[in-house]
Scaffold this active site. Structure first.
Site, PDB file in Angstrom:
ATOM      1  N   PHE A   4       0.849  -1.199   0.000  1.00 28.88           N
ATOM      2  CA  PHE A   4       0.000   0.000   0.000  1.00 28.88           C
ATOM      3  C   PHE A   4       0.879   1.242   0.000  1.00 28.88           C
ATOM      4  CE2 PHE A   4      -2.727  -3.290   1.657  1.00 28.88           C
ATOM      5  CZ  PHE A   4      -3.945  -3.028   1.055  1.00 28.88           C
ATOM      6  N   GLU A   5       0.462   2.271  -0.743  1.00 32.43           N
ATOM      7  CA  GLU A   5       1.353   3.405  -0.979  1.00 32.43           C
ATOM      8  C   GLU A   5       1.748   4.154   0.284  1.00 32.43           C
ATOM      9  OE1 GLU A   5      -1.737   5.819  -3.288  1.00 32.43           O
ATOM     10  OE2 GLU A   5      -0.504   7.370  -2.388  1.00 32.43           O
ATOM     11  N   ALA A   6       0.931   4.106   1.325  1.00 29.98           N
ATOM     12  CA  ALA A   6       1.269   4.863   2.524  1.00 29.98           C
ATOM     13  C   ALA A   6       2.318   4.167   3.380  1.00 29.98           C
ATOM     14  CB  ALA A   6       0.012   5.135   3.347  1.00 29.98           C
ATOM     15  N   ASN A  16       1.865  12.362  -4.770  1.00 28.33           N
ATOM     16  CA  ASN A  16       2.229  12.093  -3.369  1.00 28.33           C
ATOM     17  C   ASN A  16       3.738  11.953  -3.210  1.00 28.33           C
ATOM     18  OD1 ASN A  16      -0.257  12.224  -2.157  1.00 28.33           O
ATOM     19  ND2 ASN A  16      -0.623  10.010  -2.183  1.00 28.33           N
TER      20      ASN A  16
END
Lengths: 256, 346, 256, 346
Positions: free
Chosen positions: A51-53, D153
């Site tokens: 997951f990107e976070a 991001n």
């Protein structure tokens, strides 16, 4: 279409089949996450979900609501940061990424930013988030989307995340890593890929009961056609069982 | 690109303030290819599966450390270094390797003792910090046996960080104006926003890195207690990674506190269970350095003949690292070093 | 010189006096570390001691042997990495750094790399380590060294770490952050600083019993002279007590 | 520089391969000064002392968050966000601020509700991830009330990382070739070693950042459990930093495991003791998000008049965050969310 499964189940099972064992996949919430979980619980036990976070290889017991909520790193091998995930993509260690968007064009370019005049848009969407990064840096990008003319457009109004840009060689010319780009699109009508040289969207297989004409009607540009259009395999009973019992028992994604 | 040049013609008229013409460049040799796409092609083929990667130090060296490869060692000086692997490299008689010399002390001393190196990216070599300088390492370097390129410690961490980030270069605001820069392979560039000068540093992807950690599982997920030095960057930049660990722990323990995972398993190629594997170095929270033994090294190095016998006694005629630990005082000595570390300030 | 203290004690006490309360200082092993510890235990309780390998604000109960050994982060506020420390310097958060070297020239440039032909040196020293980074990025660099002609040379044979390079404006021209540079040199004979415009080494105070001529004899270049040469204050009884009892009770640094 | 130009004349003859002429540049506005020397001048004056920095959320906002300042919020979406401070910003009626929009969801929703912003570096705004899109945030953005600059991001984390590293720019290998780039303030540069293209991103030094953590001491040393998102970079890039903490712990506890310190105290200006301070967001290992309450927000936003009353009820006519927690169900509801988080997979 058989009554034994719904279209979301069909799409998730089709997407899951694409993911190979021993590969890495960056996913968001919803259907892509369900597809990755299904693949992991069936033919690809060594599929690594990221997951990107920052969550890497969690034990996904519940569907995340956010790609940064605590479910994305529940009993994970690592809970690091966004830079960790994105640089892992940049190093070529992430094989697949699932993306979405309000519009997609014939080269697989995605718009998730805005429609209308940029400075005073008719509709503002979230923007890139991490999508442009994934689309730039992962080896193969996958899309799951409903199939209609307002989404499948000749040219995206805002090019948020790169597909093949203007066609062959343009990704490389822009500076993006060679060998990367859009791979498959799983819609509620068909599975589509891209012409190897033209880099244009190409029909690959039709879901049961869907005609080529129906796909054409719902696509805002001319699709490349294969010599022979295949039929998308239906979900197996086993895949449906795992999806319903283990992946999404609350039916958040597959519907009630 | 179609959008920028066709739809926005004004972009072509603008010139960024980045004008490298006439800016200084280092004269030093560049060891290794900074191309991130060559690295990506390698990493595309690297396994992402959770497999049991345990093997002996000897097996890890045989499989992953080859003559001529670019080697990097984790830790700092004689702290948290994988001595257990360095001894095997000497016993395997590796030759012609390149080395990442970022505050390398006992590790560099060992590799010079084995004449394993012919190229070194040097930030800190031949020295032993407060312990002095290694006479043998100096002989090796002063003889010209090893080709050098100069850097700073921070420069080497930035080079690793650039590689770990999938870039071909990183930026640094030191080295400017010095001979350290002149003998490096850096290049001065200007910021396109401020016009300020920085040193562009080529990304560094070591062929193989060895990092000693406190705990790892059999897949390679690893935890480090205390300073991580440049090991976070190094683990991510290296093409192959050997983890030596004081202790192996179950994967479930890793998963119960994933915040503490410093090195995720998919970076790792080999896991070597090596208690006291950093001896005679200092392993934080585990055991202090054996200053007496390190002084023996220094004394032996003064005379090449005595040193040759010393190396035979402690490395070449020794079967494995356990035997070396035994030679150096075994469990009794290790217990003393453990007390020295863990009861330090009481 | 009084018999009540030795020269190393004199130097450490003089160096400690320079360090102000509430500032940060990057130190190595040995005398600089002792000076910082002494300052912290006397007039500068809020002095923050940092080590390049990652230790920040430790409780230094014993002298480190290495700037990366476990004493450098014993009960520290943070045990991070080298990049953390060096980028903290780059952001302008580190006020002082102690450096050393085999040679220093009139502009405060340091050689810790080699003497003789670079490619086949007569003597090879360790190289920069983190010294060039500290000398480039910390606000003020300090040096503690013995004072003789082989160290204080007209021009360093290898410029490892930047002093004022070739004089006024050259640091800035090279791209180093403005407002940084060499500040003081504490030797066994004197304390020296730098001319504000010339950036050349300048005598500031003589240790008790040392003449200007003695300093000149031991310096391989012409020193700038102040209008009036001061006398370095002797260590106070309190400073000596703390140094001997609390900072270096084993007398590793101050000698036996 | 004397050494390079006089002693090494060959350097002047070489031209690096970095040739930015004609390379694309973004057209977006640059909010803030990427000059590292302006930042250094600020940080030179910042206190390094261990002082008790505790204050209320209200005091922290009054002291450090001003009209027009550049604000950044830690966490991700509605996860580990300092809601406690965001409410105070609304009550203080702050206006004209710039904002770092890196996957901002409930935080952005709140700041749009208060009409606090006029400039936004946008990677992910107006969306609420799987929960949908914020009708009010969309109204605000679509009205043109806020000037936007587009990023990704990763781009924003690189901009923060550049600032945290004391550089004026950082490098990125995404954004290339897209409208995201065209509407950014990035510039394409070439690597002087490989000739490859990257996007140069201007360093970003927010005036003030607010980060919610699990534990902090009164000086500001802080620990985070679970993903750190971009908070390591953000804490180091921000000129002023407000820490809101679920729990305060003694400094000795921090010192007994300094490896776990994510944010060292000298970065911190204010410490706010704020249990449940991320509510209705998710605080990993502490409490899950209150999806029912977040749905109330979404429903209320549909009609501007209803939304105005909703804001009065839940924010403007509320004394402090404790009262808000009480309005939302108090300890009973918080206990449910805690169970939901901590008993998740059992």
């Amino acid at each position: 279409m058989s009554a034994s499964y719904n279209m979301m189940e069909m799409m998730i099972c089709a997407a899951a089949r694409i993911l190979e064992d021993g590969k890495t996949v960056a996913v968001g919430t919803g259907a892509p996450c369900a597809a990755a979980m299904l693949a992991q619980k069936t033919h690809a036990p060594n599929l690594v979900i990221a997951f990107e976070a920052g969550g890497l290889a969690p034990r996904l017991s519940q569907m995340p609501i956010s790609v940064g909520d605590s479910r994305t790193f529940f009993q994970a091998n690592s809970a690091a940061g966004m830079a960790e995930m994105m640089t892992t993509c940049a190093r070529g260690m992430v094989d697949y990424a699932f993306l979405g968007g309000a519009q997609i064009d014939k080269y697989g370019n995605l718009n998730s930013t805005s429609v209308g005049d940029y400075k005073k848009p008719k509709v503002r969407f979230p923007g890139s988030g991490g999508a442009n990064d994934f689309a730039s840096l992962c080896w193969r990008t996958l899309i799951m989307t409903v199939h209609n003319r307002s989404r499948f457009v000749e040219k995206v109004e805002f090019l948020t995340s790169p597909g093949y840009l203007g066609g062959e060689g343009e990704r490389e010319e822009a500076g993006l890593p060679p060998g990367t780009g859009p791979y498959k699109i799983i819609t509620d009508l068909a599975i589509l890929g891209y012409g190897e040289k033209s880099r244009r969207m190409r029909l690959e297989s039709l879901h049961p009961g869907v005609s080529v004409d129906k796909v054409r009607e719902n696509t805002g540009f001319a699709l490349e056609m294969p010599e022979k259009v295949a039929l998308t395999p239906e979900p197996t009973a086993e895949a449906l069982r795992v999806l319903r019992e283990q992946v999404d028992p609350q039916r958040y994604v597959i519907g009630k | 690109m179609h959008m920028d040049t066709q739809e926005n013609p004004r972009i072509l008229d603008q010139i960024t303030t980045e004008t490298p013409v006439g800016l200084p460049q280092g004269e030093g040799p560049l060891f290794g290819d900074p191309d991130p796409d060559a690295a990506r092609a390698f990493f595309m083929g690297k396994s992402r599966s959770e497999t049991d990667k345990r093997m002996s130090a000897k097996q890890a060296v045989e499989r992953f450390i080859t003559d001529g490869c670019y080697l990097a060692i984790g830790g700092f000086g004689a702290n948290r270094i994988p001595t257990v692997i360095l001894h095997e490299i000497l016993r395997a008689r590796r030759r012609g390797m390149a080395f990442l010399g970022h505050t390398s002390t006992h590790d560099f001393q060992l590799l010079c003792a084995g004449h394993c190196l012919n190229r070194v990216d040097a930030a800190y070599i031949v020295g032993l910090e407060a312990r002095g300088l290694s006479p043998n390492a100096r002989r090796v370097v002063q003889s010209g046996e090893v080709e050098l390129c100069e850097w700073t410690n921070h420069a080497l961490s930035v080079r690793l960080q650039a590689a770990a980030s999938g870039l071909s270069y990183g930026l640094l605001r030191s080295m400017l104006g010095t001979d350290t820069f002149r003998r490096s392979a850096g290049k001065v560039v200007r910021c396109p926003f401020t016009g300020k000068k920085f040193v562009a540093l080529p990304a560094l992807w070591p062929d193989v890195a060895v990092i000693h950690v406190h705990e790892a599982d059999v897949f390679g997920n690893a935890r480090i207690r205390g300073i991580s030095v440049a090991d976070m960057e190094l683990a991510r930049a290296a093409k192959r990674l050997i983890i030596t660990a004081e202790r192996l722990v179950p994967n479930l323990e890793i998963r119960q506190d994933p915040t503490r995972t410093a090195i995720p398993y998919y970076l790792v190629d080999a896991v070597v269970h090596a208690p006291f594997g950093s001896y005679p170095g200092n392993m934080p929270y585990e055991y202090f350095s054996d200053e007496d033994h390190l002084m023996q090294w220094l004394a032996a190095e003064k005379d090449p003949e005595i040193f040759a016998r010393f190396l035979d006694q402690y490395i070449y005629q020794v079967a494995d690292f356990d035997e070396y630990l035994q030679l150096c005082g075994g469990l009794g000595r290790l217990r003393e070093l453990r007390d020295q570390e863990c009861l330090a300030a009481d």
